[in-house]
Design a protein around this motif. Sequence first.
Motif, mmCIF file in Angstrom:
data_model
loop_
_atom_site.group_PDB
_atom_site.id
_atom_site.type_symbol
_atom_site.label_atom_id
_atom_site.label_comp_id
_atom_site.label_asym_id
_atom_site.label_seq_id
_atom_site.Cartn_x
_atom_site.Cartn_y
_atom_site.Cartn_z
ATOM 1 N N GLY A 64 58.869 -45.763 -30.916
ATOM 2 C CA GLY A 64 59.981 -46.699 -30.901
ATOM 3 C C GLY A 64 60.137 -47.423 -32.225
ATOM 4 O O GLY A 64 61.260 -47.618 -32.712
ATOM 5 N N VAL A 65 59.009 -47.824 -32.828
ATOM 6 C CA VAL A 65 59.062 -48.503 -34.125
ATOM 7 C C VAL A 65 59.617 -47.569 -35.199
ATOM 8 O O VAL A 65 60.449 -47.965 -36.026
ATOM 9 C CB VAL A 65 57.660 -49.000 -34.529
ATOM 10 N N LEU A 68 63.235 -47.222 -34.674
ATOM 11 C CA LEU A 68 63.902 -48.485 -34.966
ATOM 12 C C LEU A 68 64.123 -48.652 -36.472
ATOM 13 O O LEU A 68 65.158 -49.182 -36.906
ATOM 14 C CB LEU A 68 63.077 -49.658 -34.427
ATOM 15 N N TYR A 225 64.166 -41.208 -27.672
ATOM 16 C CA TYR A 225 64.746 -42.326 -28.411
ATOM 17 C C TYR A 225 65.990 -41.957 -29.221
ATOM 18 O O TYR A 225 66.763 -42.836 -29.607
ATOM 19 C CB TYR A 225 63.712 -42.894 -29.390
ATOM 20 N N VAL A 250 70.645 -51.003 -32.607
ATOM 21 C CA VAL A 250 69.343 -51.661 -32.505
ATOM 22 C C VAL A 250 69.055 -52.078 -31.063
ATOM 23 O O VAL A 250 67.939 -51.915 -30.559
ATOM 24 C CB VAL A 250 69.282 -52.874 -33.450
ATOM 25 N N GLY A 251 70.055 -52.600 -30.387
ATOM 26 C CA GLY A 251 69.863 -53.057 -29.012
ATOM 27 C C GLY A 251 69.451 -51.945 -28.076
ATOM 28 O O GLY A 251 68.576 -52.126 -27.215
ATOM 29 N N SER A 252 70.041 -50.774 -28.240
ATOM 30 C CA SER A 252 69.704 -49.650 -27.354
ATOM 31 C C SER A 252 68.255 -49.218 -27.529
ATOM 32 O O SER A 252 67.567 -48.903 -26.553
ATOM 33 C CB SER A 252 70.650 -48.479 -27.616
ATOM 34 N N VAL A 253 67.761 -49.205 -28.765
ATOM 35 C CA VAL A 253 66.367 -48.804 -29.009
ATOM 36 C C VAL A 253 65.400 -49.819 -28.416
ATOM 37 O O VAL A 253 64.388 -49.448 -27.790
ATOM 38 C CB VAL A 253 66.104 -48.637 -30.526
ATOM 39 N N LEU A 254 65.688 -51.098 -28.585
ATOM 40 C CA LEU A 254 64.796 -52.142 -28.059
ATOM 41 C C LEU A 254 64.742 -52.117 -26.532
ATOM 42 O O LEU A 254 63.656 -52.179 -25.930
ATOM 43 C CB LEU A 254 65.262 -53.512 -28.549
ATOM 44 N N ILE A 255 65.890 -52.029 -25.886
ATOM 45 C CA ILE A 255 65.930 -52.009 -24.418
ATOM 46 C C ILE A 255 65.205 -50.785 -23.879
ATOM 47 O O ILE A 255 64.377 -50.876 -22.968
ATOM 48 C CB ILE A 255 67.384 -52.033 -23.922
ATOM 49 N N GLY A 257 62.964 -48.937 -25.373
ATOM 50 C CA GLY A 257 61.536 -48.959 -25.691
ATOM 51 C C GLY A 257 60.722 -49.706 -24.648
ATOM 52 O O GLY A 257 59.639 -49.268 -24.249
ATOM 53 N N ILE A 258 61.227 -50.835 -24.199
ATOM 54 C CA ILE A 258 60.535 -51.615 -23.163
ATOM 55 C C ILE A 258 60.434 -50.812 -21.869
ATOM 56 O O ILE A 258 59.378 -50.753 -21.226
ATOM 57 C CB ILE A 258 61.282 -52.941 -22.915
#
Length: 549
Positions: A64-65, A68, A225, A250-255, A257-258
Motif C-alpha cells: 500500500g505504501v 501510495l 491496489y 489518494v483516498g481510494s488507496v488509503l481506504i 489499504g485499511i
Amino acid sequence: MASVPLGAATPPKTQRSKIHKEAGIWSLLFASLTAIIGSGWLFAPMTAAQQAGPSSILSWAIGGVAILLLAFVNAELTSAFPGMGAVITFPKLSHGSLTAAVMSWVVFLGYVTVAPAEVLAVVTYANNYLPGFVNAKTQLLTPEGMAASVVLLGVFVLINAMGVRMLLRVGNTMMIWKLIVPILAIIMLMVSSFHSGNFTSQGFAPMGVQGTISTIATSGIVFSYLGFRQAIELSGEAKNPQRDVPIAIVGSVLIAGIIFVLLEVAFIGALNPADIANGWAKVTFTGASGPFAGLATILGLSWLAALLYIDAVVSPAGTGLVYGGTTARVVYATGKDGLSLPWFAKLNSKGAPSVGLWITWIVGLLFFLPFPSWQKIVTFISSAAVLAYGVGPVCLLTLRRTLPLGTHPRPFTLKGAWLWAPLAFIAANFIIFWSGAGTDNFLFGALAVIFVLYVIAQAVAGRAGQLHWKSAWWLFPYFLGMWAITYTGPANPIGGNGTFTFNEGMGLVVILSFIIIGVAVISGLPEPEEARAALLVGEPELTGSDVPD
C-alpha cells in the motif's frame, strides 16, 4: 499499432463527438475503489498467507505504501494535465513521441489484461456452484469456462459503450455493495472464529523477509491496489479534475489499504489451527478456490457464504467493467496524441471510445490463452502496470526542471517531490524485480519485439528521423538493466539463475534506479511546448456534432 505523423498537438479529424465531463469527486473516488476492491480481496489473502504466513499483513501494508507513493506522484501530473487516457500523455509531454509510444505499449499490456483477470475470478468462483468451468486438476479454464469468459468480457465492453455516465452509475451502485461485503466478512470472521495463536505458532514470518517482500508482487497484493489509476484515466471527463482527481487517487488507496490489512488479519485468525499444522505453504480446505466463502461455510455462516458467492460475481465484475472502459481510453489516447491510427480516437455519440472498446475486447480474449488462470495473469499485470506508472516519477521531475513551479504553477503540488519521486521509482522497480524472471522475460521480450517492428514501420514510412531519440534513449538501459537484474537474481523466489542473492538484487535495483532517473530527467525535451500549453489551458472539450458510429 500503426502510426501517423508524430507529435501532433491537435485532435485527429475522426474525433467528432464531445468528451462528456460528468464525473464528480464521488464518482471518481468510487470508480477507483470499484477497481481496487475486485477479485484481489477474494483470492489474495489466502495466496499471500501461503507465501508469507502471518507476515503477509506487513506485505499488504508495504504494498500500500509503495502504491501510495506512485499515487501521490500521479496526483500532481493528472491535476496539471487531465485527459482521457492521461497516463499516455505524461511521457509524451516530458520526453516526446518515442517515449510515449513505448510506454503506450506497456500501459496497454498492463490494462488490457485486467478485465480478463476479473472475468477469470468470476468464472473460478462460479465453478463452486456451477461445476464445469474450471478443470479440477489443473485449475485452468475448460471449453465451457472459456465460452463463459468470452461472453462476460463482451458484456463489460457493451456497458462501457453506453458512455461514462452509464459506467459511473453502474460503478457507484456496485461500490456500495462492494464496501459492505468485505467489511461484513471482516467483522463476522473475527467474531465467529479468531485464533490468536495462528499468528505465532509457525513463526510470524516463516518464509523470512524474502517471503514477506516477494509476495507483494506475486500473490495479487499489488494487483489489488492498482485500481487507483481509474481516476487518472477518467480525469478528462471530470468536472473539476484539479481538485477532485488527487483526492480520489489518494483516498481510494488509503481506504482500500485499511480494508485489505483487516481482511488478512481476519483470514489468518479464522483458520483452524489444524489447517496450518503442516506449514503455511500447504494451507488448504474445502472451498479453497473461494477461500472466504469456504471459511464461512466451515464456520456455519451459510448466509455469509451466500453473500460472498454473490460478491464473487459483483466485485470482479465491477472492477472488470471499469477497466474495460479505461483500457479503451488508453487506446483513445494513443490516437489522440498521434501515437497510432487517428481512427483509434473515434468516439461514439455517448462520448465513449468505440474503437478502443472493440480492441479491448478482441485483445483481451487473446490473454485467456497464455494466462488461463487468475494467479498466472495477476503477476504479469502487476509488473506491467508498475512499469507504466513507474515512469510517472521521471515525468514529474523532468517537467519540474523544464517547467519550474515558479513560472508554471500546478493546480496541485507534491511537496518534497525530489524525495518522493525517486522513492516511488525505486518502489516500482522493486515490484518489477519481485514479479520474477518468468514474468519479466515475457514482458520485456514482448516490448523488444514490438519496438523493433515499430521502428521498422517508421523507417519504411520515412518518419524514423521524427522520433525523439535523444529524449528516449534512457529506456534501453532501463529495460535491459531491469531484465538483467531479474534474470541473474536468486532462483528462489525470483526464478533467476542465482548469480546474485535476493538482497544483492535489490541493491542493484536501487543503484540502477538512481542512475536511470538521473539521466532520464536531464534527457527530457528542452522546450516542452505542448506541456506548457496544456498546463495553461488543460484539455479542451472537443467540438463538433455528436454523431453515432
